[in-house]
Write a protein that holds these residues in place. Sequence first.
Motif, PDB file in Angstrom:
ATOM      1  N   THR A 155      -8.295  12.107  -2.746  1.00 29.01           N
ATOM      2  CA  THR A 155      -8.931  10.981  -3.411  1.00 29.01           C
ATOM      3  C   THR A 155      -8.754  11.108  -4.913  1.00 29.01           C
ATOM      4  OG1 THR A 155     -10.583  10.726  -1.656  1.00 29.01           O
ATOM      5  CG2 THR A 155     -11.100   9.752  -3.791  1.00 29.01           C
ATOM      6  N   VAL A 156      -8.231  10.057  -5.510  1.00 24.13           N
ATOM      7  CA  VAL A 156      -8.027  10.026  -6.956  1.00 24.13           C
ATOM      8  C   VAL A 156      -8.871   8.885  -7.521  1.00 24.13           C
ATOM      9  CG1 VAL A 156      -6.386   9.831  -8.842  1.00 24.13           C
ATOM     10  CG2 VAL A 156      -5.677  10.881  -6.675  1.00 24.13           C
ATOM     11  N   MET A 157      -9.765   9.232  -8.431  1.00 28.16           N
ATOM     12  CA  MET A 157     -10.615   8.230  -9.065  1.00 28.16           C
ATOM     13  C   MET A 157     -10.076   7.964 -10.468  1.00 28.16           C
ATOM     14  SD  MET A 157     -13.288   6.267  -8.881  1.00 28.16           S
ATOM     15  CE  MET A 157     -14.304   5.324 -10.006  1.00 28.16           C
ATOM     16  N   LEU A 158      -9.589   6.749 -10.701  1.00 24.49           N
ATOM     17  CA  LEU A 158      -9.094   6.401 -12.027  1.00 24.49           C
ATOM     18  C   LEU A 158     -10.273   5.994 -12.918  1.00 24.49           C
ATOM     19  CD1 LEU A 158      -5.921   4.268 -11.165  1.00 24.49           C
ATOM     20  CD2 LEU A 158      -5.987   6.593 -12.073  1.00 24.49           C
ATOM     21  N   THR A 180      -3.741   9.247   0.848  1.00 29.22           N
ATOM     22  CA  THR A 180      -4.151   9.276  -0.553  1.00 29.22           C
ATOM     23  C   THR A 180      -4.969   8.021  -0.823  1.00 29.22           C
ATOM     24  OG1 THR A 180      -2.175  10.489  -1.230  1.00 29.22           O
ATOM     25  CG2 THR A 180      -3.401   9.333  -2.952  1.00 29.22           C
ATOM     26  N   GLN A 181      -6.158   8.222  -1.353  1.00 25.62           N
ATOM     27  CA  GLN A 181      -7.059   7.117  -1.660  1.00 25.62           C
ATOM     28  C   GLN A 181      -7.151   6.975  -3.177  1.00 25.62           C
ATOM     29  OE1 GLN A 181     -11.267   7.806  -0.870  1.00 25.62           O
ATOM     30  NE2 GLN A 181     -11.515   5.704  -0.135  1.00 25.62           N
ATOM     31  N   ILE A 182      -6.813   5.780  -3.681  1.00 23.44           N
ATOM     32  CA  ILE A 182      -6.910   5.500  -5.108  1.00 23.44           C
ATOM     33  C   ILE A 182      -8.131   4.631  -5.334  1.00 23.44           C
ATOM     34  CG2 ILE A 182      -5.749   4.583  -7.146  1.00 23.44           C
ATOM     35  CD1 ILE A 182      -3.102   4.823  -5.621  1.00 23.44           C
ATOM     36  N   LEU A 183      -9.124   5.170  -6.024  1.00 24.27           N
ATOM     37  CA  LEU A 183     -10.340   4.428  -6.347  1.00 24.27           C
ATOM     38  C   LEU A 183     -10.264   3.974  -7.803  1.00 24.27           C
ATOM     39  CD1 LEU A 183     -13.039   6.753  -4.694  1.00 24.27           C
ATOM     40  CD2 LEU A 183     -11.908   4.738  -3.708  1.00 24.27           C
ATOM     41  N   GLY A 184     -10.767   2.782  -8.076  1.00 21.15           N
ATOM     42  CA  GLY A 184     -10.648   2.224  -9.424  1.00 21.15           C
ATOM     43  C   GLY A 184      -9.250   1.739  -9.711  1.00 21.15           C
ATOM     44  N   THR A 206      -2.901   0.132   2.716  1.00 23.72           N
ATOM     45  CA  THR A 206      -3.942  -0.876   2.892  1.00 23.72           C
ATOM     46  C   THR A 206      -4.739  -1.001   1.592  1.00 23.72           C
ATOM     47  OG1 THR A 206      -5.487   0.778   3.769  1.00 23.72           O
ATOM     48  CG2 THR A 206      -4.194  -0.486   5.375  1.00 23.72           C
ATOM     49  N   GLY A 207      -5.306  -2.174   1.384  1.00 22.66           N
ATOM     50  CA  GLY A 207      -6.206  -2.370   0.254  1.00 22.66           C
ATOM     51  C   GLY A 207      -5.560  -2.900  -1.006  1.00 22.66           C
ATOM     52  N   GLU A 208      -4.264  -3.190  -0.998  1.00 21.89           N
ATOM     53  CA  GLU A 208      -3.617  -3.690  -2.211  1.00 21.89           C
ATOM     54  C   GLU A 208      -4.273  -5.002  -2.636  1.00 21.89           C
ATOM     55  OE1 GLU A 208      -0.750  -4.797   1.224  1.00 21.89           O
ATOM     56  OE2 GLU A 208      -2.274  -3.287   0.760  1.00 21.89           O
ATOM     57  N   GLY A 209      -4.479  -5.161  -3.918  1.00 26.06           N
ATOM     58  CA  GLY A 209      -5.198  -6.309  -4.440  1.00 26.06           C
ATOM     59  C   GLY A 209      -6.682  -6.057  -4.593  1.00 26.06           C
ATOM     60  N   SER A 210      -7.141  -4.882  -4.144  1.00 31.47           N
ATOM     61  CA  SER A 210      -8.535  -4.489  -4.323  1.00 31.47           C
ATOM     62  C   SER A 210      -8.586  -3.247  -5.203  1.00 31.47           C
ATOM     63  CB  SER A 210      -9.197  -4.203  -2.974  1.00 31.47           C
ATOM     64  OG  SER A 210      -8.761  -2.941  -2.462  1.00 31.47           O
ATOM     65  N   SER A 211      -9.785  -2.789  -5.520  1.00 28.26           N
ATOM     66  CA  SER A 211      -9.934  -1.596  -6.358  1.00 28.26           C
ATOM     67  C   SER A 211      -9.838  -0.305  -5.559  1.00 28.26           C
ATOM     68  CB  SER A 211     -11.266  -1.645  -7.114  1.00 28.26           C
ATOM     69  OG  SER A 211     -12.345  -1.729  -6.206  1.00 28.26           O
ATOM     70  N   GLU A 212      -9.603  -0.400  -4.269  1.00 24.60           N
ATOM     71  CA  GLU A 212      -9.439   0.795  -3.424  1.00 24.60           C
ATOM     72  C   GLU A 212      -8.192   0.631  -2.573  1.00 24.60           C
ATOM     73  OE1 GLU A 212     -11.618   3.160   0.286  1.00 24.60           O
ATOM     74  OE2 GLU A 212     -12.817   1.857  -1.026  1.00 24.60           O
ATOM     75  N   ILE A 213      -7.187   1.442  -2.857  1.00 20.76           N
ATOM     76  CA  ILE A 213      -5.928   1.383  -2.120  1.00 20.76           C
ATOM     77  C   ILE A 213      -5.730   2.718  -1.408  1.00 20.76           C
ATOM     78  CG2 ILE A 213      -3.434   1.027  -2.276  1.00 20.76           C
ATOM     79  CD1 ILE A 213      -3.878  -0.422  -4.900  1.00 20.76           C
ATOM     80  N   VAL A 214      -5.275   2.660  -0.163  1.00 21.88           N
ATOM     81  CA  VAL A 214      -5.034   3.877   0.621  1.00 21.88           C
ATOM     82  C   VAL A 214      -3.580   3.887   1.082  1.00 21.88           C
ATOM     83  CG1 VAL A 214      -5.691   5.246   2.630  1.00 21.88           C
ATOM     84  CG2 VAL A 214      -7.441   3.929   1.397  1.00 21.88           C
ATOM     85  N   ILE A 215      -2.903   5.008   0.808  1.00 18.96           N
ATOM     86  CA  ILE A 215      -1.532   5.241   1.280  1.00 18.96           C
ATOM     87  C   ILE A 215      -1.617   6.297   2.374  1.00 18.96           C
ATOM     88  CG2 ILE A 215       0.832   5.830   0.648  1.00 18.96           C
ATOM     89  CD1 ILE A 215      -1.673   5.234  -2.099  1.00 18.96           C
ATOM     90  N   ARG A 216      -1.253   5.928   3.597  1.00 21.44           N
ATOM     91  CA  ARG A 216      -1.465   6.821   4.744  1.00 21.44           C
ATOM     92  C   ARG A 216      -0.190   7.522   5.219  1.00 21.44           C
ATOM     93  NH1 ARG A 216      -5.415   2.875   5.523  1.00 21.44           N
ATOM     94  NH2 ARG A 216      -7.508   3.802   5.858  1.00 21.44           N
ATOM     95  N   GLY A 217       0.915   7.226   4.609  1.00 18.62           N
ATOM     96  CA  GLY A 217       2.136   7.892   5.036  1.00 18.62           C
ATOM     97  C   GLY A 217       3.362   7.103   4.641  1.00 18.62           C
TER      98      GLY A 217
END
Length: 419
Positions: A155-158, A180-184, A206-217
Amino acid sequence: MSGIGIEGGCCLTGEMEIQGSKNAVLPVLAASILHSGVTVFTHVPDIADVRASLEILELLGARTEFREHFVRIDATGIIPREIPKALGEKMRSSVLFLGPLLARFREGILYRPGGCAIGKRPVDYHLAGLSRIGAELEEESGRIRASANHLAGGTVMLPYPSVGATEQLLLAACGADGPTQILGAAREPEIVTLCRYLKMAGAEITGEGSSEIVIRGFQPVRREIRFRIPGDRIAAGSYLAAAAVTKGRLYIKGIHPNHLWASICGFRSMGCELRLEPEGILLSAPERLTALPFLSTDPYPAFPTDMQSAFLSMMAVAAGTSVMKENVFEKRLAMAAELNRMGADIRVDGNQAFCTGVERLHGTTVYGTDLRSGAGLIAAALAADGITTVEGFEYVERGYENMIELLQTLGARVWRITE
């Protein structure tokens, strides 16, 4: 150094198809490294930053072809060479090559990037995020080496929704084990475009266009990828502003109005009439623009900093007093001094500009220090009395394709000046 000469007093009128997006194409060009095969991009703008990106790809061993807004990249033979300082300094987005090199080869070496002089644009968020997923970083005299025996999702919090840092993490996370979870995360349309390309290349996101994006592979595909670059929302806004300040009427094809919504609200508040279509915008300007009491720049979906210069030119001739607050890049308001040389009445206090509109600007010599201020000054010059020379046109050409020829087709009297 190059400049552009402008005889003011025109009324910008007609229709145009907007170029491909500068801010969307540069990240996907870097992302093509992740596809060990051929990517074909269409609707690519012929601008200096695109050509610099292709130079970097060729240095790394890619085979590239660029003609008539068509780019073909064969990234099969890429190897992780160091990107030299002289090449990386040509544009800000050169730093984005670090992430895909790290993901594919576990190593990337480049120098802190160049770009426009609009204020602090540190890459610290980029580097901190890469470190969080396992990259080891070494830096000396501006040379950055990122390496990793193993990248691990996390998890990476920007601390700030940085577009560049979000893109960097998306690219690097394609080489990480685990999600990998990108917060902010930044929410700009260009982030969504990058995620679309990465999905076509084999990423699960998943989550593109929101403030939380997850890259699963990431499972690389083995086929050719074909990808169209969307229209440039900032270039579209710049030309609409030029029409607005010259009392013109302009139809722009190839742009989603939703991507320009904050700017559209600003145009309407200043007295412009707009007709919105699924893939186009028609703007009709009033005899004189109306001042905006307050407008501030912030991350998307708020009013974009890249449109600040264009609106400051509009405010310079609008009836009443406007206030512009710059919350993103502290040096963007430096353009106010150039507008004042043209007869504007703008006072800058910290990160705010207080603008009392004048009836007419007058021609003189001004200097654009970045591509957006250059475009804004050109808009102001189109409305000014007499002849204006806007120096620093090479910055404008980093992001606007064939601007001189395009303005001429819309009725402007403009010409190139070279030393």
